[in-house]
Design a protein around this motif. Structure first.
Motif, short mmCIF file in Angstrom:
data_model
loop_
_atom_site.label_atom_id
_atom_site.label_comp_id
_atom_site.label_asym_id
_atom_site.label_seq_id
_atom_site.Cartn_x
_atom_site.Cartn_y
_atom_site.Cartn_z
N ILE A 28 0.88 -1.17 0.00
CA ILE A 28 0.00 0.00 0.00
C ILE A 28 0.91 1.22 0.00
O ILE A 28 1.72 1.40 0.91
N GLY A 29 0.82 2.03 -1.05
CA GLY A 29 1.71 3.18 -1.22
C GLY A 29 1.54 4.23 -0.15
O GLY A 29 0.58 4.23 0.62
N SER A 30 2.48 5.18 -0.10
CA SER A 30 2.50 6.20 0.96
C SER A 30 1.26 7.10 0.92
O SER A 30 0.86 7.63 1.95
N ALA A 31 0.65 7.27 -0.25
CA ALA A 31 -0.55 8.09 -0.34
C ALA A 31 -1.82 7.25 -0.20
O ALA A 31 -2.92 7.77 -0.24
N GLY A 32 -1.65 5.94 -0.04
CA GLY A 32 -2.78 5.03 0.02
C GLY A 32 -3.16 4.64 1.43
O GLY A 32 -2.64 5.16 2.41
N GLY A 33 -4.08 3.70 1.50
CA GLY A 33 -4.53 3.19 2.78
C GLY A 33 -5.43 2.00 2.58
O GLY A 33 -5.72 1.61 1.45
N ILE A 34 -5.89 1.43 3.67
CA ILE A 34 -6.80 0.29 3.62
C ILE A 34 -8.11 0.70 4.28
O ILE A 34 -8.12 1.22 5.40
N SER A 35 -9.20 0.45 3.60
CA SER A 35 -10.53 0.70 4.12
C SER A 35 -11.23 -0.65 4.29
O SER A 35 -11.14 -1.51 3.42
N GLY A 36 -11.91 -0.82 5.40
CA GLY A 36 -12.58 -2.08 5.65
C GLY A 36 -11.65 -3.07 6.31
O GLY A 36 -10.67 -2.69 6.96
N GLY A 37 -11.92 -4.30 6.11
CA GLY A 37 -11.20 -5.37 6.78
C GLY A 37 -12.07 -5.94 7.87
O GLY A 37 -12.51 -5.22 8.77
N SER A 38 -12.37 -7.21 7.75
CA SER A 38 -13.23 -7.89 8.72
C SER A 38 -12.99 -9.38 8.60
O SER A 38 -12.20 -9.82 7.77
N SER A 39 -13.71 -10.16 9.39
CA SER A 39 -13.54 -11.61 9.33
C SER A 39 -14.00 -12.19 8.00
O SER A 39 -13.70 -13.34 7.70
N SER A 40 -14.67 -11.40 7.17
CA SER A 40 -15.08 -11.90 5.85
C SER A 40 -14.30 -11.24 4.71
O SER A 40 -14.51 -11.57 3.55
N SER A 41 -13.39 -10.32 5.03
CA SER A 41 -12.64 -9.65 3.98
C SER A 41 -11.32 -9.11 4.53
O SER A 41 -11.29 -8.13 5.26
N PHE A 42 -10.22 -9.82 4.17
CA PHE A 42 -8.90 -9.45 4.67
C PHE A 42 -7.84 -10.04 3.76
O PHE A 42 -8.15 -10.63 2.73
N VAL A 43 -6.57 -9.88 4.13
CA VAL A 43 -5.44 -10.35 3.34
C VAL A 43 -4.89 -11.63 3.97
O VAL A 43 -4.52 -11.62 5.14
N VAL A 44 -4.82 -12.70 3.19
CA VAL A 44 -4.32 -13.99 3.67
C VAL A 44 -2.83 -14.09 3.37
O VAL A 44 -2.41 -14.03 2.21
N THR A 45 -2.03 -14.21 4.41
CA THR A 45 -0.57 -14.35 4.29
C THR A 45 -0.21 -15.82 4.53
O THR A 45 0.30 -16.17 5.58
N ASN A 46 -0.49 -16.65 3.54
CA ASN A 46 -0.36 -18.10 3.69
C ASN A 46 0.99 -18.65 3.25
O ASN A 46 1.18 -19.86 3.21
N SER A 47 1.94 -17.79 2.92
CA SER A 47 3.28 -18.23 2.51
C SER A 47 4.26 -17.12 2.88
O SER A 47 4.12 -16.51 3.93
N SER A 48 5.20 -16.81 2.00
CA SER A 48 6.21 -15.79 2.31
C SER A 48 5.80 -14.37 1.94
O SER A 48 6.49 -13.41 2.27
N GLY A 49 4.67 -14.19 1.25
CA GLY A 49 4.21 -12.85 0.88
C GLY A 49 3.79 -12.05 2.10
O GLY A 49 3.27 -12.59 3.08
N VAL A 50 4.01 -10.73 2.04
CA VAL A 50 3.70 -9.82 3.16
C VAL A 50 2.76 -8.72 2.72
O VAL A 50 2.70 -8.37 1.54
N LEU A 51 2.03 -8.16 3.67
CA LEU A 51 1.27 -6.93 3.48
C LEU A 51 2.16 -5.80 3.96
O LEU A 51 2.59 -5.79 5.12
N LYS A 52 2.47 -4.86 3.06
CA LYS A 52 3.40 -3.77 3.38
C LYS A 52 2.66 -2.45 3.27
O LYS A 52 1.93 -2.21 2.31
N GLN A 53 2.87 -1.58 4.27
CA GLN A 53 2.35 -0.22 4.18
C GLN A 53 3.53 0.74 4.28
O GLN A 53 4.36 0.64 5.18
N VAL A 54 3.56 1.66 3.33
CA VAL A 54 4.69 2.58 3.16
C VAL A 54 4.44 3.88 3.92
O VAL A 54 3.34 4.43 3.90
N GLY A 55 5.48 4.36 4.60
CA GLY A 55 5.46 5.69 5.20
C GLY A 55 4.56 5.85 6.40
O GLY A 55 3.83 6.83 6.50
N ILE A 56 4.61 4.92 7.33
CA ILE A 56 3.83 5.07 8.57
C ILE A 56 4.65 5.98 9.49
O ILE A 56 5.77 5.67 9.85
N ALA A 57 4.05 7.14 9.84
CA ALA A 57 4.80 8.15 10.59
C ALA A 57 3.89 8.90 11.55
O ALA A 57 2.68 8.75 11.52
#
Length: 172
Positions: free
Chosen positions: A43-72
């Motif tokens: 997720i780029g520095s100007a972006g973000g995540i909206s939502g997220g719940s037990s029915s809609s999220f990111v599955v990290t089932n291997s070596s892939g990661v969820l990355k968020q840029v520029g948390i400050a």
């Protein structure tokens, strides 16, 4: 890799990434999971995540990661949600607030808690049966507050919520 502006996930079958993907705008999680496999979702520095719940999220089932840029530090930038889980039925989100130097953070969750962090025998009691792998891009300067969520079914025998705490494996 592929870059998109805004992306909405509204598909009960979910989607699986076939390449590393960047969302420059907002990733809106309405219905269905995004499965990473070995691919990263950034997720780029100007972006973000909206939502997220037990029915809609990111599955990290291997070596892939969820990355968020520029948390400050700053009202709109220092607290980010990482709606992640290890499978489509295991929503185990992370909330991270950074009051230190701006940095990029990655999150991945695995389905056990192992003696040596990511190797060794699995614990069988008194813990949450998950490991959250949270990393900053540049060591030092960050001052992160982390909150974790899990399902009651992921609590191992004799787990006591009243005395729970986060640990960090340090090679010993």
């Amino acid at each position: 890799s592929t870059t998109f502006g805004n992306v909405t996930i509204n598909n009960s079958n979910g989607v699986t990434l076939s390449v590393g993907t960047t969302v420059a705008g907002t990733l809106t999680l309405t219905n269905g999971v995004v499965t990473l496999g070995t691919n990263d979702l950034t997720i780029g520095s100007a972006g973000g995540i909206s939502g997220g719940s037990s029915s809609s999220f990111v599955v990290t089932n291997s070596s892939g990661v969820l990355k968020q840029v520029g948390i400050a530090t700053g009202a709109s930038t220092n607290k980010k949600n990482f709606p992640v889980g290890v499978s489509s039925t295991s929503y185990t989100p992370v909330t991270l607030a950074n009051t230190g130097t701006s940095d990029d953070f990655t999150v991945r969750v695995t389905s056990q808690m192992l003696l040596n962090g990511t190797t060794g025998s699995a614990f069988t009691s008194e813990r949450v049966n998950r490991t959250w792998l949270i990393e900053e891009l540049t060591s030092g300067g960050s001052n992160a507050t982390i909150s974790l969520g899990w399902n009651a079914a992921e609590e191992l025998t004799n787990f006591n919520r009243a005395s729970s705490f986060i640990t960090h494996y340090t090679n010993s």
